[in-house]
Design an enzyme around this catalytic site. Structure first.
Site, PDB file in Angstrom:
ATOM      1  N   GLU A 141      10.361   2.029  -8.520  1.00  0.00           N
ATOM      2  CA  GLU A 141       9.023   2.612  -8.417  1.00  0.00           C
ATOM      3  C   GLU A 141       8.243   2.506  -9.717  1.00  0.00           C
ATOM      4  O   GLU A 141       7.054   2.189  -9.712  1.00  0.00           O
ATOM      5  CB  GLU A 141       9.130   4.082  -8.003  1.00  0.00           C
ATOM      6  CG  GLU A 141       7.811   4.705  -7.560  1.00  0.00           C
ATOM      7  CD  GLU A 141       7.291   4.055  -6.282  1.00  0.00           C
ATOM      8  OE1 GLU A 141       6.058   3.863  -6.193  1.00  0.00           O
ATOM      9  OE2 GLU A 141       8.093   3.740  -5.397  1.00  0.00           O
ATOM     10  N   VAL A 153       0.897  -1.152   0.000  1.00  0.00           N
ATOM     11  CA  VAL A 153       0.000   0.000   0.000  1.00  0.00           C
ATOM     12  C   VAL A 153       0.934   1.199   0.000  1.00  0.00           C
ATOM     13  O   VAL A 153       1.623   1.464   0.993  1.00  0.00           O
ATOM     14  CB  VAL A 153      -0.918   0.026   1.235  1.00  0.00           C
ATOM     15  CG1 VAL A 153      -1.864   1.229   1.157  1.00  0.00           C
ATOM     16  CG2 VAL A 153      -1.716  -1.269   1.342  1.00  0.00           C
ATOM     17  N   GLU A 154       0.985   1.915  -1.106  1.00  0.00           N
ATOM     18  CA  GLU A 154       1.932   3.015  -1.259  1.00  0.00           C
ATOM     19  C   GLU A 154       1.214   4.348  -1.130  1.00  0.00           C
ATOM     20  O   GLU A 154       0.194   4.583  -1.772  1.00  0.00           O
ATOM     21  CB  GLU A 154       2.637   2.922  -2.610  1.00  0.00           C
ATOM     22  CG  GLU A 154       3.428   1.627  -2.792  1.00  0.00           C
ATOM     23  CD  GLU A 154       4.372   1.692  -3.976  1.00  0.00           C
ATOM     24  OE1 GLU A 154       5.182   2.641  -4.044  1.00  0.00           O
ATOM     25  OE2 GLU A 154       4.301   0.801  -4.830  1.00  0.00           O
ATOM     26  N   GLY A 155       1.783   5.228  -0.314  1.00  0.00           N
ATOM     27  CA  GLY A 155       1.179   6.522  -0.072  1.00  0.00           C
ATOM     28  C   GLY A 155       0.311   6.489   1.162  1.00  0.00           C
ATOM     29  O   GLY A 155      -0.911   6.381   1.076  1.00  0.00           O
TER      30      GLY A 155
END
Length: 506
Positions: free
Chosen positions: A190, A85-87
């Site tokens: 990324e 879960v990015e951010g």
């Protein structure tokens, strides 16, 4: 007599007419959704919430979730697709983080702060922390320059450039093994592709981290990251007492091979010969699939649509899992991630030991592009870092996303020169054929939250047409860009040039 009439009927009907005759058995469908990944499920839920419940979801595989996919590896449940879960922990709340917490998904904070103390030379052990720290600080400085340059170029309506071009303007192109490894960590890790092909203006600064926060959480749950997709699906699809989805509006193992569209509606044909008819179709296939001939559109998609689709990139981000009879790498606080600096850029550079997520499992995770990894190469790299006497891996898992016809890669990457104009064209409907997917997310392409939000946005575009007959989708004209590099400077040009010259002086 009946047989004679049937022969006459088949003779005089065209193939298209015959398909529409068969499909007319179910003339009540409003929307067919192609694909049951996060975008397809998000689209379907948004349509259902708006009162459009006569929908049908056709999924080519035997499961929902798309590239959010778990599998068994040496008795563990691991994620072969999306894993983070990015951010998180920013000024806005990431909707995926909200869902993960709601269902109690097991996540683990990814701490990259100790990389300078865990960066390995090609041969000969770990770099001195002070030397590695200086290289990381330099990379941070050029990244900050690139962000400022991107803002300046955008505000002054300049032509897009690659991230590599911005590094050249900043007079620092990574060239040593240490610099290249850090550069890979900063960008390829990324975006799934190197700076030379990645757009500067559409990736720096990155909205995911600017809006949602810079923290990342690794998912390691036996239910799988795909449980967030199931969470969304179960809000509008019927389930049994065990919680399994039994709604007839979701059909698995239905690979769509053809989409016919006209002013009167759409006809969708699947690989098993089934035919379905509806007023509209929403295609959530990946941009990689759209670049192939898996789905045949009749008539062909217009040239402007195909050009927009073909210009976008599909990354191949490969995570390799390895299991060993015992640990031979450092463990404990500050050792989860480590970097390998090889003279060949991108040669197994990013490593993660999974002791926090899977205690006692003796597992490592390494990231590599493209899908050319071999066990022998990996073991050679590990022996360069930890010595010749380490044991061979007892198990290895190398996902093959590029060769999977239903994905043809892992996620999209924004290439140089593709502007918001082409983005609008990628998302734009063609008649009654609508499009969604993480690649249609204006700010978050490549992310799970991007797929979720894109499904909502695309559904709302369709809802305006289906419910309110507002079927016009406007694509803003491509802005005029001064391509003359020798043009006379004006006062409006000084911000960009001063930024460049200031960096050169420093």
């Amino acid at each position: 007599m009946v047989l004679v009439l049937l022969i006459v009927l088949v003779t005089f009907l065209s193939l298209n007419d015959l398909l529409e005759t068969v499909a007319a058995r179910d003339p009540t469908l409003t929307v067919i959704i192609v694909g049951a990944g996060m975008s397809g499920i998000s689209t379907a839920k948004t349509l259902s919430d708006a009162g459009i419940k006569n929908i049908l979801i056709l999924e080519g595989t035997d499961r929902i979730g798309g590239p959010i996919k778990k599998t068994k590896f040496s008795g563990l449940s691991v994620e072969v697709g999306a894993n983070w879960v990015e951010g998180v922990n920013g000024k806005e709340v990431n909707p995926i983080w909200t869902m993960a917490n709601h269902i109690g998904l097991k996540t683990y904070y990814s701490d990259y702060d100790h990389l300078p103390a865990n960066t390995y030379k090609h041969m000969g052990g770990v770099y001195e922390k002070s030397i590695a720290q200086k290289a990381y600080d330099t990379a941070d400085g050029i990244s900050e320059f690139s962000k400022n340059l991107s803002v300046a170029l955008t505000s002054e309506r300049k032509e897009d450039i690659s991230i590599l071009a911005s590094q050249r303007l900043g007079s620092h192109v990574p060239s040593t093994p240490l610099e290249m490894a850090i550069d890979y960590y900063t960008y390829d890790y990324e975006f799934g592709e190197p700076p030379r092909v990645t757009s500067l203006q559409n990736t720096e600064p990155l909205p995911t981290f600017t809006n949602f926060g810079e923290d990342l959480y690794f998912v390691a749950d036996s239910r799988g990251y795909e449980s967030v997709v199931h969470y969304v699906a179960k809000q509008f699809l019927t389930t049994n007492k065990a919680g399994d989805i039994i709604d007839p509006r979701l059909k698995l193992n239905k690979a769509v091979t053809e989409i016919q569209y006209s002013r009167s509606g759409v006809v969708v044909k699947t690989e098993d010969g089934s035919v379905y008819k509806a007023a509209y179709v929403m295609v959530s296939a990946s941009v990689g699939v759209l670049q192939t001939k898996l789905i045949n559109f009749v008539p062909d998609l217009p040239a402007w649509k195909l050009l927009a689709i073909y210009q976008f990139d599909m990354s191949v981000y490969t995570k390799i899992f390895l299991k060993f009879p015992h640990k031979f790498w450092p463990t404990g606080n500050g050792t989860e991630f480590f970097i390998y600096a090889h003279e060949k850029r991108g040669y197994y550079p990013i490593w993660q030991q999974l002791e926090n997520q899977y205690p006692g499992a003796n597992c490592l995770l390494v990231t590599q592009q493209p899908e050319s990894a071999t066990k022998a190469e990996i073991m050679e790299v590990l022996r360069n870092m930890f010595g010749k006497n380490i044991p061979d891996a007892t198990d290895i898992l190398i996902p093959k996303w590029w060769s999977d016809r239903f994905y043809k890669g892992t996620f999209s990457n924004w290439p140089i020169g593709v502007t918001r104009y082409e983005y609008d064209q990628i998302r734009a409907p063609v008649g009654r054929v609508y499009f969604t997917g993480e690649h249609t997310s204006e700010h978050y392409n490549g992310y799970v939250h991007g797929a979720y939000l894109a499904g909502i946005d695309s559904a709302n575009i369709l809802i305006k047409c289906a419910k309110w007959k507002l079927c016009t989708y406007n694509v803003n004209p491509k802005r005029d860009i001064n391509l003359n590099a020798n043009a006379t400077r004006t006062s409006n040009d000084l911000t960009y040039w001063q930024l460049h010259e200031k960096q050169l002086r420093e």
